[in-house]
Scaffold this motif. Structure first.
Motif, short mmCIF file in Angstrom:
data_model
loop_
_atom_site.label_atom_id
_atom_site.label_comp_id
_atom_site.label_asym_id
_atom_site.label_seq_id
_atom_site.Cartn_x
_atom_site.Cartn_y
_atom_site.Cartn_z
N GLN A 251 25.92 25.77 -1.76
CA GLN A 251 25.13 24.59 -1.46
C GLN A 251 25.38 23.43 -2.42
O GLN A 251 25.04 22.28 -2.11
CB GLN A 251 23.64 24.94 -1.46
CG GLN A 251 23.25 25.86 -0.30
CD GLN A 251 21.75 26.04 -0.18
OE1 GLN A 251 21.11 26.59 -1.06
NE2 GLN A 251 21.18 25.57 0.91
N ASP B 109 28.22 22.17 -3.11
CA ASP B 109 29.30 21.37 -2.53
C ASP B 109 30.27 20.83 -3.58
O ASP B 109 31.09 19.96 -3.28
CB ASP B 109 28.76 20.20 -1.70
CG ASP B 109 28.77 20.48 -0.20
OD1 ASP B 109 29.43 21.46 0.19
OD2 ASP B 109 28.14 19.73 0.55
N THR C 228 27.23 22.46 11.91
CA THR C 228 26.42 23.21 10.96
C THR C 228 26.95 24.63 10.87
O THR C 228 27.79 25.06 11.67
CB THR C 228 24.95 23.26 11.41
OG1 THR C 228 24.86 24.01 12.64
CG2 THR C 228 24.40 21.86 11.63
N TRP C 229 26.43 25.39 9.90
CA TRP C 229 26.88 26.78 9.76
C TRP C 229 26.62 27.57 11.03
O TRP C 229 27.49 28.32 11.50
CB TRP C 229 26.17 27.44 8.58
CG TRP C 229 26.52 26.91 7.24
CD1 TRP C 229 25.70 26.24 6.38
CD2 TRP C 229 27.79 27.02 6.56
NE1 TRP C 229 26.37 25.91 5.22
CE2 TRP C 229 27.64 26.37 5.30
CE3 TRP C 229 29.02 27.58 6.90
CZ2 TRP C 229 28.69 26.29 4.39
CZ3 TRP C 229 30.08 27.49 5.99
CH2 TRP C 229 29.91 26.86 4.76
N ALA D 161 22.28 31.24 5.00
CA ALA D 161 21.75 29.88 5.16
C ALA D 161 20.24 29.91 5.23
O ALA D 161 19.67 30.62 6.06
CB ALA D 161 22.33 29.24 6.41
N GLU E 271 18.11 27.65 6.17
CA GLU E 271 17.53 26.91 7.28
C GLU E 271 18.65 26.37 8.16
O GLU E 271 19.82 26.37 7.78
CB GLU E 271 16.67 25.75 6.77
CG GLU E 271 17.45 24.76 5.92
CD GLU E 271 16.56 23.70 5.30
OE1 GLU E 271 16.55 22.56 5.82
OE2 GLU E 271 15.86 24.02 4.31
N GLU E 272 18.27 25.91 9.34
CA GLU E 272 19.24 25.31 10.24
C GLU E 272 19.66 23.93 9.76
O GLU E 272 18.97 23.30 8.96
CB GLU E 272 18.65 25.20 11.65
CG GLU E 272 18.35 26.53 12.32
CD GLU E 272 17.84 26.35 13.73
OE1 GLU E 272 18.57 25.73 14.55
OE2 GLU E 272 16.72 26.82 14.04
N LEU F 99 22.40 22.94 8.04
CA LEU F 99 23.20 22.79 6.82
C LEU F 99 24.69 22.98 7.11
O LEU F 99 25.07 23.55 8.12
CB LEU F 99 22.75 23.82 5.78
CG LEU F 99 21.26 23.82 5.42
CD1 LEU F 99 20.96 24.95 4.44
CD2 LEU F 99 20.84 22.47 4.84
N GLY F 100 25.53 22.50 6.20
CA GLY F 100 26.95 22.78 6.26
C GLY F 100 27.82 21.69 6.82
O GLY F 100 29.05 21.82 6.86
N ARG G 50 29.97 18.38 6.93
CA ARG G 50 30.66 17.48 6.01
C ARG G 50 31.19 16.22 6.71
O ARG G 50 31.26 15.16 6.11
CB ARG G 50 31.81 18.20 5.31
CG ARG G 50 31.32 19.14 4.20
CD ARG G 50 32.46 19.74 3.42
NE ARG G 50 31.98 20.45 2.23
CZ ARG G 50 32.76 21.19 1.44
NH1 ARG G 50 34.05 21.33 1.72
NH2 ARG G 50 32.24 21.79 0.38
#
Length: 446
Positions: A9, A11, A196-197, A420, A422-423, A425-426, A428
């Protein structure tokens, strides 16, 4: 695991930072138990409840072998093979693990009294085994589910033909519904960075399967102008088949079970829709013991009505027993029925006169090779094909998620958050995401 999640997380963690992370001795995973394979004996298939058979708990981290990688799993997804594993049908998957375990000292690791399930993932490489040069700790990846050994000659033209070909997380252990997964390095592909992931994890198995089955020369070899009959056109497989047909200049004839699913198909750009519930097709007369050719003909007439008198060039088949007789009948002379899975039953029946006298072809299709998987993932990354994710569960809810898929109480793909928290995330590449936001979210909330 918290240190691993913090690094992901941040990054800003380097490959060296990831390489120096201490790996846990155990990790959280969803699994079935060998001593419970008889728990549903005498229970009808539809009444078997994955919530009873799938456990979520800590399991030991296996030893990493040559050509393999540990991946921190941020998200995964549910496929029918997880449902089959959880209800121990058509066979217990522990037979797969036992046979694989007899191959060598290395494969013996897979033969355990528990089976960690799951054939999709998105996440970050944590560690690679000897001989891995393309991937390094810190790489953001997704994984396809083809596991091969390639020690014999058979798989070197098409790796799906390797005599030791298996589906990871179904015929092997240490699958993706976990906080850590063990994969072969040649399963890894770059994560599409506008997703997202959970979105990136969801296409995997079904996207690659649909690509080979419909687009590849190993499958339907679809061309511009083809009429393609797609069963379950808004489902996990069918949602991708519909996109590939439209993207490739073909005309999908989308079969769905209700108006809500019809609207999803229309939102993808499909125009020719058959709502089975409204039109009342009954291909079997009496409890799946005798088919009704009159219904095949009625179905074929409806297809011609939609296509302006043309028959189907390629049938995208996956329901199996319930629909296969109709699929063979409605295919044009010289046309192709491509088949994978059999979610309504494995024992297919059809009238062979309509096959042999009209020079039709049945092509079996089982997942995809690395090249096909790479191309399918590349199309996702370029925004040509989009995820069909409709809902996301937590890892602790894998049993419920599998039950929903088992009972067909879902649209598209069902995702699972692993590491993960939460929803959302991820991501770029926010600019590319904004360009495709509507298509990415097409299946959400339905």
């Amino acid at each position: 695991m918290q240190n691993i999640l913090d690094a992901i997380q941040s990054d800003s963690a380097s490959a060296g930072d990831f390489a120096s992370l201490e790996l846990p001795e155990s990790y959280r995973a969803a699994f079935v138990k060998k001593d419970e394979v008889d728990m549903f004996e005498g229970v009808p298939s539809k009444e078997k409840d994955p919530r009873r058979s799938i456990h979520v708990d800590e399991v030991p981290l296996p030893e990493l072998g040559p050509g393999e990688a540990f991946v921190a799993v941020m998200a995964s997804a549910i496929n029918y093979n997880t449902v089959w594993t959880s209800i121990f049908e058509p066979v217990s998957t522990f037979g797969f693990l036992e046979r694989y375990g007899r191959n060598s000292e290395l494969t013996k690791r897979h033969d355990l009294p528990y089976h960690v399930v799951g054939s999709d993932l998105s996440g970050v490489v944590l560690k690679t085994g000897p001989g891995v040069t393309r991937w390094k700790p810190g790489d953001r990846v997704v994984a396809h589910c083809l596991s091969v050994e390639l020690e014999g000659p058979d798989g070197h033209n098409d790796t799906m033909l390797d005599t030791e070909q298996r589906i990871w997380g179904f015929e092997t252990n240490f699958g993706g519904l976990a906080d850590v997964a063990m994969v072969k390095a040649n399963q890894l592909m770059p994560k599409p960075e506008h997703l997202t992931w959970e979105e990136a994890a969801s296409p995997g198995l079904v996207n690659c399967t649909a690509y080979r089955q419909l687009v590849s020369k190993n499958g339907g070899d679809m061309k511009q102008g083809d009429n393609v009959l797609i069963w379950g056109a808004s489902g996990g497989l069918g949602g991708f088949a519909t996109q590939y047909a439209l993207n490739g200049g073909a005309t999908p004839v989308c079969v769905v079970s209700n108006e809500e699913k019809a609207n999803i198909a229309r939102s993808m750009g499909a125009e020719l829709i058959i709502n089975r519930s409204e039109e009342g097709y009954r291909f079997w007369n009496d409890e799946n013991t005798q088919q009704d050719p009159k219904e095949w003909k009625r179905f074929g007439a409806r297809i011609r009505e939609l296509t302006g008198g043309e028959d189907i060039d390629i049938v995208f088949e996956h329901p199996g027993r319930e629909t296969f007789g109709a699929s063979v009948f409605v295919t044009r002379k010289g046309g192709t029925i491509t088949t994978c899975a059999s979610t309504s039953g494995f024992m297919h029946e059809y009238d062979n006169r309509y096959l042999w006298m009209n020079l039709k072809k049945i092509i079996s299709s089982h997942f995809a090779n690395y090249r096909e998987s790479w191309e399918a993932n590349r199309l996702i990354a370029k925004g040509r094909i989009h995820p069909t994710l409709s809902r996301t569960y937590t890892l602790d809810e894998v049993g419920q998620a599998s039950l929903d898929v088992h009972q067909n109480a879902h649209q598209g793909k069902v995702g699972v958050l692993c590491l993960a928290p939460e929803e959302g995330l991820g991501v770029r590449d926010h600019e590319m995401r904004a360009e495709h936001e509507t298509a990415i979210n097409r299946f959400r909330g339905v």
